[in-house]
Scaffold this motif. Structure first.
Motif, PDB file in Angstrom:
ATOM      1  N   PRO A  18      -3.586   3.881   6.975  1.00  0.00           N
ATOM      2  CA  PRO A  18      -4.127   3.414   6.157  1.00  0.00           C
ATOM      3  C   PRO A  18      -4.008   1.651   6.241  1.00  0.00           C
ATOM      4  O   PRO A  18      -2.962   1.680   6.919  1.00  0.00           O
ATOM      5  CB  PRO A  18      -3.800   3.917   4.900  1.00  0.00           C
ATOM      6  N   ASN A  19      -5.199   1.451   5.846  1.00  0.00           N
ATOM      7  CA  ASN A  19      -4.628  -0.752   6.448  1.00  0.00           C
ATOM      8  C   ASN A  19      -5.910  -0.857   4.390  1.00  0.00           C
ATOM      9  O   ASN A  19      -6.716  -1.667   4.356  1.00  0.00           O
ATOM     10  CB  ASN A  19      -5.791  -1.511   7.044  1.00  0.00           C
ATOM     11  N   CYS A  20      -5.004  -0.744   3.807  1.00  0.00           N
ATOM     12  CA  CYS A  20      -5.334  -1.735   2.207  1.00  0.00           C
ATOM     13  C   CYS A  20      -4.884  -2.381   2.065  1.00  0.00           C
ATOM     14  O   CYS A  20      -3.184  -2.169   1.829  1.00  0.00           O
ATOM     15  CB  CYS A  20      -4.935  -0.123   1.613  1.00  0.00           C
ATOM     16  N   SER A  21      -5.041  -3.722   1.063  1.00  0.00           N
ATOM     17  CA  SER A  21      -4.975  -4.656   0.996  1.00  0.00           C
ATOM     18  C   SER A  21      -5.553  -5.251  -0.539  1.00  0.00           C
ATOM     19  O   SER A  21      -7.001  -5.428   0.018  1.00  0.00           O
ATOM     20  CB  SER A  21      -3.656  -5.820   2.171  1.00  0.00           C
ATOM     21  N   MET A  22      -5.035  -6.309  -0.868  1.00  0.00           N
ATOM     22  CA  MET A  22      -5.710  -6.978  -1.822  1.00  0.00           C
ATOM     23  C   MET A  22      -5.902  -8.604  -1.363  1.00  0.00           C
ATOM     24  O   MET A  22      -5.241  -8.972  -0.782  1.00  0.00           O
ATOM     25  CB  MET A  22      -5.012  -7.822  -3.055  1.00  0.00           C
TER      26      MET A  22
ATOM     27  N   GLN B  65       1.179  -1.192  -0.154  1.00  0.00           N
ATOM     28  CA  GLN B  65      -0.099   0.402   0.184  1.00  0.00           C
ATOM     29  C   GLN B  65       1.468   1.160   0.073  1.00  0.00           C
ATOM     30  O   GLN B  65       0.516   2.410  -0.509  1.00  0.00           O
ATOM     31  CB  GLN B  65      -1.288   0.170   1.070  1.00  0.00           C
ATOM     32  N   ASP B  66       1.995   1.441   0.816  1.00  0.00           N
ATOM     33  CA  ASP B  66       2.669   2.574   0.885  1.00  0.00           C
ATOM     34  C   ASP B  66       3.657   2.691  -0.607  1.00  0.00           C
ATOM     35  O   ASP B  66       3.403   3.896  -1.017  1.00  0.00           O
ATOM     36  CB  ASP B  66       4.190   1.930   2.033  1.00  0.00           C
ATOM     37  N   GLN B  67       4.055   1.639  -0.878  1.00  0.00           N
ATOM     38  CA  GLN B  67       4.407   1.997  -2.498  1.00  0.00           C
ATOM     39  C   GLN B  67       3.247   2.506  -3.807  1.00  0.00           C
ATOM     40  O   GLN B  67       3.644   3.687  -5.005  1.00  0.00           O
ATOM     41  CB  GLN B  67       5.144   0.857  -3.127  1.00  0.00           C
ATOM     42  N   LEU B  68       2.105   1.819  -3.502  1.00  0.00           N
ATOM     43  CA  LEU B  68       1.135   2.694  -4.077  1.00  0.00           C
ATOM     44  C   LEU B  68       0.722   4.184  -3.790  1.00  0.00           C
ATOM     45  O   LEU B  68       0.448   4.503  -5.001  1.00  0.00           O
ATOM     46  CB  LEU B  68      -0.186   1.002  -4.345  1.00  0.00           C
TER      47      LEU B  68
ATOM     48  N   PRO C 281       6.355   7.112   3.940  1.00  0.00           N
ATOM     49  CA  PRO C 281       6.848   8.548   2.048  1.00  0.00           C
ATOM     50  C   PRO C 281       8.668   7.747   2.575  1.00  0.00           C
ATOM     51  O   PRO C 281       8.855   7.666   1.152  1.00  0.00           O
ATOM     52  CB  PRO C 281       8.102   9.995   3.018  1.00  0.00           C
ATOM     53  N   LYS C 282       8.931   6.755   2.773  1.00  0.00           N
ATOM     54  CA  LYS C 282      10.183   5.919   2.623  1.00  0.00           C
ATOM     55  C   LYS C 282       9.796   4.901   1.550  1.00  0.00           C
ATOM     56  O   LYS C 282      11.358   4.185   0.677  1.00  0.00           O
ATOM     57  CB  LYS C 282      11.051   5.107   3.918  1.00  0.00           C
ATOM     58  N   ALA C 283       8.948   4.845   1.583  1.00  0.00           N
ATOM     59  CA  ALA C 283       8.820   3.637   0.221  1.00  0.00           C
ATOM     60  C   ALA C 283       8.864   4.226  -1.105  1.00  0.00           C
ATOM     61  O   ALA C 283       9.050   3.139  -1.647  1.00  0.00           O
ATOM     62  CB  ALA C 283       7.247   3.461   0.648  1.00  0.00           C
ATOM     63  N   SER C 284       8.963   5.330  -0.738  1.00  0.00           N
ATOM     64  CA  SER C 284       8.721   6.028  -2.463  1.00  0.00           C
ATOM     65  C   SER C 284      10.702   5.384  -2.881  1.00  0.00           C
ATOM     66  O   SER C 284      10.819   5.066  -4.275  1.00  0.00           O
ATOM     67  CB  SER C 284       8.862   7.718  -1.993  1.00  0.00           C
TER      68      SER C 284
END
Length: 264
Positions: free
Chosen positions: A260-264, A116-119, A204-207
């Protein structure tokens, strides 16, 4: 001659009246109103939905919408509201955002944005283009050089240069027309995107991790001097320098319960 002088004076006055600053303080010329840009963005997005295959997988759509909504919910009031988010069944690792609060995501981006952080890095960057009014800036530049006076009509079906307009809006890849954002705009969208993702509670480190994935999958990106985009290494270095500024925003958001807790 008098007409030319009069027209030149009107143009100068219009340019002075349209001077603006981007979110990073960069000077811009914006000759198109927000309503005009929203109309063009909405028309372009409708065309993309007709042209491309829409992904109907509920789990995928909930995941992308979760990330997008988390970002757009933290925007300033003028940009808040309902953003339309559509996932397209397309192998290219791409996403885009358009004036008029439209976000498109290609399924191929999941090969690079692995959490989610990279997206959020991707979507923050694309929304950053909209907030910085980069499409309006490019359309305005075309108008200044005398080729953009009928761009709105072209997009609405009154001309034969629709591909050019779509490219200026950031949709060139879909139309086989390479009109990428310039280096300054890309770098600016990176910075704005960092702020957007951090204040929404994404790390932001996921960027950096995202662009390391992009670099590994680029298979021979051309040298920086041959491209309008920053090289992956330049981008990663710039992000590493900017992260300390926005990491406190991320920690503040987390402390406020924005997790946020977003996942597939």
């Amino acid at each position: 001659m008098k007409f030319i002088k009069g027209f030149s004076l009107v143009l100068v006055v219009a340019l002075l009246a349209s001077c603006a600053q981007s979110p990073t303080g960069r000077r811009q010329i914006l000759l198109f109103s927000n309503s005009e840009m929203s109309q063009m963005g909405g028309t372009a997005f409708d065309e993309m939905k007709q042209k491309m295959t829409i992904n109907r997988d509920g789990k995928v759509n909930r995941y992308v919408t979760c990330v997008a909504d988390s970002i757009t919910a933290r925007l300033s009031p003028e940009w808040q509201g309902s953003w339309e988010v559509v996932v397209f069944e397309e192998d290219s690792a791409n996403a885009f955002a358009l004036p008029g609060k439209k976000i498109g995501v290609h399924t191929g981006i999941f090969k690079m944005a692995k959490n989610q952080d990279q997206l959020a890095t991707v979507l923050g960057h694309e929304v950053g283009h909209v907030l910085a009014q980069h499409s309006a800036e490019r359309l305005s530049q075309q108008s200044v050089v005398g080729t953009g006076s009928q761009l709105i009509g072209v997009l609405l079906g009154e001309g034969a240069q629709k591909e050019t307009v779509m490219g200026l809006l950031g949709l060139g890849a879909q139309y086989g027309l390479l009109l990428p954002y310039g280096r300054a705009q890309e770098s600016e969208a990176d910075v704005v995107g960092l702020k957007l993702m951090a204040q929404a509670g994404f790390n932001p480190k996921a960027s950096v991790q995202l662009w390391e994935n992009m670099s590994a999958g680029s298979q021979g990106q051309p040298p920086e001097f041959m491209s309008t985009h920053p090289s992956h290494s330049t981008r990663i270095n710039d992000l590493n320098k900017a992260i300390p500024k926005y990491d406190p925003l991320y920690k503040q958001a987390q402390a406020q319960g924005l997790k946020p807790n977003c996942s597939m």
